[in-house]
Design an enzyme around this catalytic site. Structure first.
Site, PDB file in Angstrom:
ATOM      1  N   GLU A   1       0.769  -1.216   0.064  1.00  0.00           N
ATOM      2  CA  GLU A   1      -0.102  -0.013   0.036  1.00  0.00           C
ATOM      3  C   GLU A   1       0.774   1.235   0.056  1.00  0.00           C
ATOM      4  O   GLU A   1       0.566   2.177  -0.782  1.00  0.00           O
ATOM      5  CB  GLU A   1      -0.951   0.059   1.134  1.00  0.00           C
ATOM      6  CG  GLU A   1      -2.188  -0.947   1.076  1.00  0.00           C
ATOM      7  CD  GLU A   1      -1.767  -2.478   1.490  1.00  0.00           C
ATOM      8  OE1 GLU A   1      -0.575  -2.700   1.814  1.00  0.00           O
ATOM      9  OE2 GLU A   1      -2.486  -3.209   1.608  1.00  0.00           O
TER      10      GLU A   1
ATOM     11  N   HIS B   1     -10.565  -4.323  10.444  1.00  0.00           N
ATOM     12  CA  HIS B   1     -11.349  -4.445   9.105  1.00  0.00           C
ATOM     13  C   HIS B   1     -12.691  -3.694   9.047  1.00  0.00           C
ATOM     14  O   HIS B   1     -13.627  -3.962   8.571  1.00  0.00           O
ATOM     15  CB  HIS B   1     -11.637  -5.820   8.509  1.00  0.00           C
ATOM     16  CG  HIS B   1     -10.255  -6.502   7.736  1.00  0.00           C
ATOM     17  ND1 HIS B   1      -9.236  -6.662   8.510  1.00  0.00           N
ATOM     18  CD2 HIS B   1     -10.250  -6.751   6.408  1.00  0.00           C
ATOM     19  CE1 HIS B   1      -8.356  -7.140   7.621  1.00  0.00           C
ATOM     20  NE2 HIS B   1      -8.944  -6.990   6.396  1.00  0.00           N
TER      21      HIS B   1
HETATM   22  C1  LIG Z   1      -2.251  -4.525   4.678  1.00  0.00           C
HETATM   23  C2  LIG Z   1      -3.124  -5.318   4.051  1.00  0.00           C
HETATM   24  N1  LIG Z   1      -3.221  -5.212   2.646  1.00  0.00           N
HETATM   25  C3  LIG Z   1      -4.377  -5.997   2.116  1.00  0.00           C
HETATM   26  C4  LIG Z   1      -4.984  -6.855   2.906  1.00  0.00           C
HETATM   27  C5  LIG Z   1      -6.113  -7.770   2.341  1.00  0.00           C
HETATM   28  N2  LIG Z   1      -5.463  -9.230   2.199  1.00  0.00           N
HETATM   29  C6  LIG Z   1      -5.907 -10.092   3.361  1.00  0.00           C
HETATM   30  S1  LIG Z   1      -4.946 -11.615   3.082  1.00  0.00           S
HETATM   31  C7  LIG Z   1      -4.256 -10.954   1.463  1.00  0.00           C
HETATM   32  C8  LIG Z   1      -3.372 -12.010   0.754  1.00  0.00           C
HETATM   33  C9  LIG Z   1      -2.250 -12.288   1.391  1.00  0.00           C
HETATM   34  O1  LIG Z   1      -1.304 -13.094   0.853  1.00  0.00           O
HETATM   35  P1  LIG Z   1      -0.391 -14.129   1.627  1.00  0.00           P
HETATM   36  O2  LIG Z   1       0.541 -13.227   2.441  1.00  0.00           O
HETATM   37  O3  LIG Z   1       0.228 -15.134   0.511  1.00  0.00           O
HETATM   38  O4  LIG Z   1      -1.166 -15.058   2.562  1.00  0.00           O
HETATM   39  P2  LIG Z   1      -2.129 -16.248   2.201  1.00  0.00           P
HETATM   40  O5  LIG Z   1      -3.509 -15.637   2.257  1.00  0.00           O
HETATM   41  O6  LIG Z   1      -1.916 -16.819   0.983  1.00  0.00           O
HETATM   42  O7  LIG Z   1      -1.970 -17.096   3.209  1.00  0.00           O
HETATM   43  C10 LIG Z   1      -4.447  -9.870   1.289  1.00  0.00           C
HETATM   44  C11 LIG Z   1      -4.182  -8.721   0.066  1.00  0.00           C
HETATM   45  C12 LIG Z   1      -4.605  -6.870   4.135  1.00  0.00           C
HETATM   46  N3  LIG Z   1      -5.503  -7.740   5.133  1.00  0.00           N
HETATM   47  N4  LIG Z   1      -3.803  -6.264   4.768  1.00  0.00           N
END
Ligand SMILES: Cc1ncc(C[n+]2csc(CCOP(=O)(O)OP(=O)(O)O)c2C)c(N)n1
Ligand SMILES: [Mg+2]
Lengths: 331, 328
Positions: free
Chosen positions: A60, A129
């Site tokens: 972000e 959230h």
């Molecule tokens: C700072 C932030 N940006 C976006 C999100 C929305 N979000 C939640 S999980 C996720 C993907 C995370 O991917 P990863 O780190 O690979 O973890 P996984 O879900 O694959 O276990 C996103 C973009 C968030 N929770 N926090």
């Protein structure tokens, strides 16, 4: 007139502006094929391609910074911040960079970008959230802040935001994405700094932002059964704020309740209430009442979360008291 | 119980049980969502069990972990009780956080779990700070920071890895690479090799098969011991896969990931099956014994979920409790 969802309204506003102005682009996490987790930008990548509908890594502060630089040099980015809570991650780029560039450069630079994000609790999404952080950015000179309260406002305000030459933060209520409202097919814009008087009345004014407009409307329905005459105002933008409409209504009814989903302490309700107190004090028949979200992190448990936001019943009850000349807060 | 062929057989069986426990927890949690009994959404750990278990079995109760939005597995692996976890998922008073945190914020301080986190990358500073405290106090505990492949895009990681490397902090960065960040293949949004990013700071970095709990545990045991001696930090990339969608509501997902790919992982790379087959081939346990373990744990999870469904919600006066700590 046709009725569309708030999410469709946002989609249309972005698509229309992207068609009109090739310098507009959309950037954020999962905005392209996925169309965002709320399915708001679905279809845009098919029309405009991945050059103008840009999926980013989960960075972000990084993509916000890119947007500031691109805006400074001729683009008009729309930045998608998936949850309002993530504003905390982009604060430097938004508040130290975007907000101040025009002023610090003596008017030489400007940053025409839009941050689209959301607010609103009761989605059972817990403390990171569910926040409504619009007061935070409203505090920073150089940023404009829009708060659509239905699909109609969402479209008209977003189009104005995209055309504005300043950084604008627009907050959509994430619980309203599927709510429908009448939205004209023909193009329209909603100017900033013009509140909407949604219902005229003369005993009490309810000022409701974004999600709290519905709460005020429901409260007014309850009160109409009791023959209490209610005026409802939706400020639509916090910065600039349509002080005139608000003060005129306060002078007319003499009683005002300000309802907003941000935390009550040091918040939007405080700002609006104090302006009324300063500028319409001698017309008032009761103290201006603030109704914001409880000053606690949003709890997960539904039984607790529901207690944290203003409800129509509570608004109606406070309105009843001030109309009857009773105290809302003990002396 | 198993025949004692190998001195480590107890630990192997514990790992098996812990992985099954996570799977059973997630199966029940998913069912709660499908039955509309769970408030909000939750992110399933199924498929990634070997990562949490392989690492946490190398830790003591004093060692710390930080977890993610996909955190049930870390929580169970670090020793949490299913009842209190289900209570938290349902917003009940007896939950680990009295219902205030929910799935994305379960913390179990008693077992050294400093909490799940709904901000992607949000725990990287916390984990590194916990390691700084250990160093400053002369404590021997190690902190493991779990995060996803998508989270490697957060700048915070590079700030804290730099400091951890400068100051030799006892922290292990455990990147659970399940290939996806939400609805996007991470390949499309991550440049270069993730391990190289850690190596740029002079941090020793390893890649390991995230479905092979024994390989993970062996590596983690070695790194934890070395971190205790001041040889940290370390970085591990674990190649794994989530069986469910990004969250329980992500049902129609063929636009970003094929059914065949999902089936292949489930059929051929399931961490529980891989360890189970090995236990049988090494004669540490029989198929029947493993079946009994699975049945017992499934029954335990069922009892826990029923308990949580009937448990009471917090009292309304708790809503403004815990905003500040009471200090006298
Ligand atoms: C700072 C932030 N940006 C976006 C999100 C929305 N979000 C939640 S999980 C996720 C993907 C995370 O991917 P990863 O780190 O690979 O973890 P996984 O879900 O694959 O276990 C996103 C973009 C968030 N929770 N926090
Ligand atoms: Mg991932």
């Amino acid at each position: 007139m046709r009725s569309i969802t708030l999410s469709q309204a946002v989609n249309e506003a972005i698509a229309e502006e992207m068609r009109l102005d090739s310098s507009v682009f959309l950037i954020g996490e999962d905005v392209a094929e996925a169309g965002t987790p709320f399915k708001i930008t679905t279809g845009l990548v098919e029309e405009f391609g991945t050059e103008r509908v840009i999926d980013t890594p989960i960075s972000e502060p990084g993509f916000m910074g890119l947007a500031v630089g691109a805006a400074m040099t001729g683009s008009r980015p729309i930045v998608d911040i998936m949850f309002g809570d993530f504003l905390f991650l982009i604060m430097d780029q938004l508040c130290n960079q975007a907000a101040k560039a025009h002023y610090m450069s003596g008017g030489k630079l400007n940053v025409p970008l839009v941050v689209r994000t959301n607010l609103g609790a009761t989605r059972r999404s817990a403390a990171q959230h569910s926040q409504s952080l619009h007061a935070l950015v409203s505090h920073i000179p150089g940023l404009k802040v829009a708060m659509p309260s239905s699909a109609y406002e969402a479209k008209g305000l977003l189009k104005t935001a995209i055309r504005d030459d300043n950084p604008v933060v627009i907050f959509e209520d994430k619980l309203m994405y599927q709510d429908k409202a009448d939205v004209p097919e023909d193009e329209y814009l909603i100017p900033f700094g013009e509140a909407a008087v949604l219902q005229e009345g003369n005993q009490v004014t309810l000022i409701g932002t974004s999600s709290m407009r519905q709460v005020c409307e429901e409260a007014a329905l309850i009160l109409s059964d009791e023959k209490i005459s209610v005026e409802i105002i939706d400020p639509r933008t916090l910065v600039p704020l349509d002080e005139k409409t608000i003060l005129n209504s306060a002078k007319k009814t003499g009683r005002v309740i300000v309802v907003d989903e941000g935390h009550q302490n040091f918040g939007v309700t405080a700002e609006i209430a104090s302006r009324i107190s300063e500028k319409a004090f001698y017309y008032l028949d009761a103290p201006v009442i603030r109704m914001g979200a409880m000053d606690v992190p949003v709890p997960f448990s539904p039984v607790l979360e529901d207690l944290t936001v203003p409800t129509a019943e509570k608004v109606a009850s406070n309105a009843r008291k001030i109309v009857a000349g009773e105290l809302v807060h003990e002396l | 119980m198993a025949k004692k062929i190998n001195t480590n057989s107890e630990s192997y069986l514990k790992m098996y049980s812990q992985m099954v426990k996570i799977r059973s927890f997630e199966d029940q949690a998913n069912q709660l969502y499908l039955d509309a009994k769970m408030p909000g959404l939750t992110h399933m750990y199924s498929g990634e069990e070997a990562v949490a278990v392989g690492i946490c079995e190398a830790l003591t109760v004093k060692d710390k972990i930080t977890s993610t939005h996909r955190g049930h597995g870390h929580c169970v692996a670090k020793g949490a009780e299913l009842k209190q976890m289900f209570c938290e998922l349902l917003g009940k008073e007896e939950g680990y956080c009295r219902g205030k945190g929910g799935s994305m914020h379960i913390a179990d301080q008693s077992n050294g779990n400093l909490g799940a986190n709904a901000i992607v990358g949000g725990s990287m500073g916390i984990a590194t700070g916990s390691a700084l405290r250990a160093k400053l106090n002369g404590d021997s505990d190690v902190t493991v920071c779990f995060f996803g492949d998508g989270a490697t895009a957060q700048g915070l990681l590079y700030e804290v890895m730099n400091m951890a490397a400068l100051w030799n902090l006892p922290v292990i960065y455990a990147c659970e690479n399940n290939g996806y960040s939400e609805y996007t293949a991470t390949d499309e949004i991550a440049a270069g090799d993730i391990l190289d990013r850690a190596r740029a700071f002079g941090i020793e970095a390893h890649k390991v098969d995230g479905q092979d709990v024994l390989a993970i545990n062996k590596l983690a045991t070695d790194l934890v011991a070395r971190a205790r001696k001041g040889e940290g930090p370390f970085f591990i990339e674990l190649i794994t896969y989530r069986y469910h969608g990004h969250h329980v509501g992500d049902i129609n997902r063929t636009y970003y990931r094929s059914k065949e790919e999902e089936e292949d992982w489930k059929k051929n790379k399931d961490p529980i099956k891989i360890l189970g087959d090995w236990l049988v081939s090494e004669k540490i346990a029989s198929d029947d014994e493993l079946q009994i373990i699975r049945d017992d744990i499934a029954a335990e999870a069922h009892v826990a979920v029923q308990y949580a469904l009937e448990a009471s919600y917090p009292n309304s006066n708790e809503v403004d409790m815990h905003v500040y700590m009471e200090t006298n």
